[in-house]
Scaffold this motif. Structure first.
Motif: not given
Lengths: 259, 401
Positions: A164-169, A173-175
């Motif tokens: 939740s503390n990572v915001s993605l444009d 994507y999150y890996n």
């Protein structure tokens, strides 16, 4: 002999102090058994063929492999498709050739001697089609990443919901295995994405393993002959060393000093 | 004349018979040099020195040239093996005082060879035109910009343009081709100069030659060097066949891209201690000066070390400082591979300071202050009338062997 022991310990010290430096990022990669590791390591032929299928059906739409030719697919130590199969694979691609006698470029079916057809004409086109990110050429990708095969294998399975503390444009994507955890490539694999001809169940894990094996081969196409030759060379050297050791003992026995 | 010396070197050159295995690295280094020249010539037949084609031509060598992978891996790992051997050779010399009179010339020629090796290795690393090649070249050539007034001009001149580019690559290739032959010539001089005083030995005393203390080079030293060389080749072969890329950096398999800077720019392992010294000094110019001094200080070592005794076997204090120096250099190598920040930077600074302290203060002072052990009169004959000192000396010797 004590000297030699010391020497080896120094060598080991240097190696370990050196290799430590590359393990700076502390992520535990997912481990799996690679058939090509070890003294006698060889590629799993079926896995290479499946890996090629994953590459060509999934990765190849964005990632080039510009140092490979279709003939490589039939060469010993690789996926070892039959020559007819490799020809058929090559012929399924349109290759731009020319200029012909009229000065025109033309397209024709691929031949064994052709390099793998690239998905984009140039880097700019690749970037334009991928939101500014350039999908790297995959020919030597495994050797170009610190973690090697383990890294690629983990990355393919490392997509998760971002914390939740990572915001993605948009388009990011999150890996969890990617450096900085942000990657511009959407999760490329999903269960059942390809249909394997040999009936193997196409799970994400299976596809990751197959395509990573294929990438290892594409980066080190002569790995098998390297391992075979290395074993012979080292056995030969050890035998010769033992023989020379005994001749040395014999020769030095003429003088009272000990070797 | 030098050629006759070389022929003599391989036949009846009288050699101290107590040479231990640390003395076999001269032969091993000759093997390394010849291996590098032979594999290098073969690679040059297939390599293309052009910024647009260099990376591809290396892949061509790895894939399509018959046994190209073998030749390239031997050459690339051969450089590491060469440096491994040269460091052992240098540290052997430091331990047994081989650099002292009357062997200063041999030592200084050796230091020049070492400098040329570093130049050759650095330029060779640039040739595959990977990311580390490109950025390593950028960092190292930029060092010259630290020179006051003319620095920028010199860098432009080195590059042959306003950035590292094709002209830089082609001149590096030319020089990389040239330097090994300069080294070869200097190696001939190195051996020639060795023949005037003859070998030093673990006891570090002068010996009469030929005498009971010596054996002819052939067959005694030839077979011993041969045995050690084979052991060395086993290690070499392990790297070539089973871990060919472990000593390299993964980023060098990414083609050079002037628009993308790698996260960490690190040189090859054998240059790391000097890289650490360079980065430990906050000022650019002084950093370069420190790095160069760290190498050049070795050239005046014969005069910095004031002790009359050569071998550390009879210098109990020097022996301890010797091992501290070895540890210091290894530490420098380690922090050289780490980011220059925080604790690493602090360690690098302390280790750099100690490095210079060792050569500039400890060595000169030690020569006057140290109480050395009695030295035997000859290798074979017991010492000073067979006193218990011999036993002490023998003990010391076997300890380090």
């Amino acid at each position: 002999m004590k000297n030699l022991f010391k020497l080896f310990s120094i060598i080991i010290l240097i190696i370990t102090s050196n290799s430590n430096s590359f393990a700076a990022e502390k992520v535990e990669y997912i481990k799996t058994d690679w058939s090509f590791k070890g003294l006698f390591g060889k590629f799993d032929r079926a896995s290479l063929q499946r890996g090629y299928q994953v590459y060509t059906e999934v990765c190849a739409s964005c990632h080039s492999m510009k140092y490979l030719s279709y003939r490589n697919l039939a060469e010993p130590g690789g996926p070892e498709f039959s020559e007819a199969q490799a020809k058929a694979i090559a012929a399924s691609f349109e290759v731009t050739d020319g200029p012909n006698s009229d000065g025109e470029m033309f397209t024709r079916p691929g031949k064994l001697s052709d390099k793998f057809v690239m998905p984009y004409d140039n880097v700019k086109a690749a970037q334009a089609a991928n939101g500014g990110a350039y999908p790297p050429d995959m020919s030597v990708l495994v050797k170009a990443r610190g973690g090697g095969v383990d890294y690629i294998y983990s990355l393919l399975q490392g997509y998760e919901e971002a914390p939740s503390n990572v915001s993605l444009d948009d388009g990011v994507y999150y890996n969890k295995y990617m450096y900085g955890n942000k990657i511009r490539m959407a999760a490329p694999l999903s269960d059942g994405l390809v249909e394997y001809g040999d009936g193997t169940n196409a799970t994400v894990e299976q596809m990751s393993k197959d395509v990573t094996t294929f990438l290892m081969w594409s980066a080190e196409p002569h790995l098998e002959s390297r391992h075979q030759m290395g074993f012979k060379a080292i056995v030969y050297l050890i035998i010769l060393t033992v023989l020379v050791y005994f001749s040395m003992k014999r020769i030095w026995s003429r003088v009272e000093s000990e070797v | 004349m030098p050629l006759l010396t070389l022929a003599n070197h391989l036949t009846d050159y009288p050699t101290p018979k107590n040479l231990n295995y640390w003395w076999t690295f001269g032969g091993i280094l000759t093997f390394c040099l010849i291996t590098q020249i032979v594999t290098g010539l073969t690679l040059a037949m297939h390599y293309i020195a052009h910024a647009d084609m260099a990376f591809e031509s290396v892949e061509h060598i790895m894939r399509d040239v018959n046994y190209g992978w073998l030749i390239r891996y031997i050459h690339a790992n051969g450089a590491s093996m060469f440096f491994l051997a040269v460091y052992i050779h240098i540290f052997r010399s430091l331990f047994y005082g081989s650099y002292k009179a009357p062997r200063e010339i041999i030592w200084i020629i050796g230091i020049i060879i070492y400098l040329l090796m570093m130049a050759a290795a650095f330029m060779g690393y640039v040739l595959p035109w990977g990311q580390m090649s490109f950025w390593g070249a950028t960092v190292i050539t930029n060092l010259f910009s630290a020179i006051p007034l003319v620095g920028e001009g010199i860098v432009t001149w080195l590059w042959g343009g306003y950035s590292v580019d094709n002209p830089t690559l082609t001149r590096f290739f030319t020089l990389h081709y040239l330097i090994p032959f300069l080294i070869l010539g200097l190696v001939v001089l190195h051996i020639w100069a060795l023949h005037v005083p003859g070998n030093n030995n673990p006891i570090g005393i002068d010996i009469k030659k030929p005498s009971k203390d010596t054996v002819p080079f052939h067959p005694y030293i030839v077979i011993k060097d041969g045995f050690a060389l084979l052991m060395f080749m086993i290690v070499f072969a392990f790297f070539v066949f089973y871990a060919p890329n472990i000593l390299g950096h993964a980023d060098n398999y990414i083609e050079a891209n002037p628009m993308v800077t790698p996260a960490h720019i690190v040189p090859e392992w054998y240059l790391l201690p000097f890289y650490a010294i360079l980065r430990s000094v906050p000022d650019k110019l002084l950093g370069v000066v420190a790095m160069l001094s760290a190498i050049l200080i070795l050239a005046v070592l014969p005069w910095l070390d004031t002790s009359k005794i050569r071998s550390a076997v009879f210098r109990p204090l020097y022996k301890q400082f010797y091992w501290i120096l070895v540890a210091d250099v290894l530490i420098l190598g380690y922090v050289g591979a780490m980011p220059a920040e925080g604790l690493y930077l602090l360690i690098a600074r302390v280790a750099t300071a100690y490095y210079f302290l060792h050569f500039l203060v400890i060595l000169p002072v030690l020569g006057f202050k140290e109480k050395t052990l009695p030295v035997p009169l000859s290798i074979t004959e017991p010492v000073l009338g067979g006193s218990p000192n011999l036993a002490a000396a023998r003990n010391k010797e076997s300890k380090i062997e």
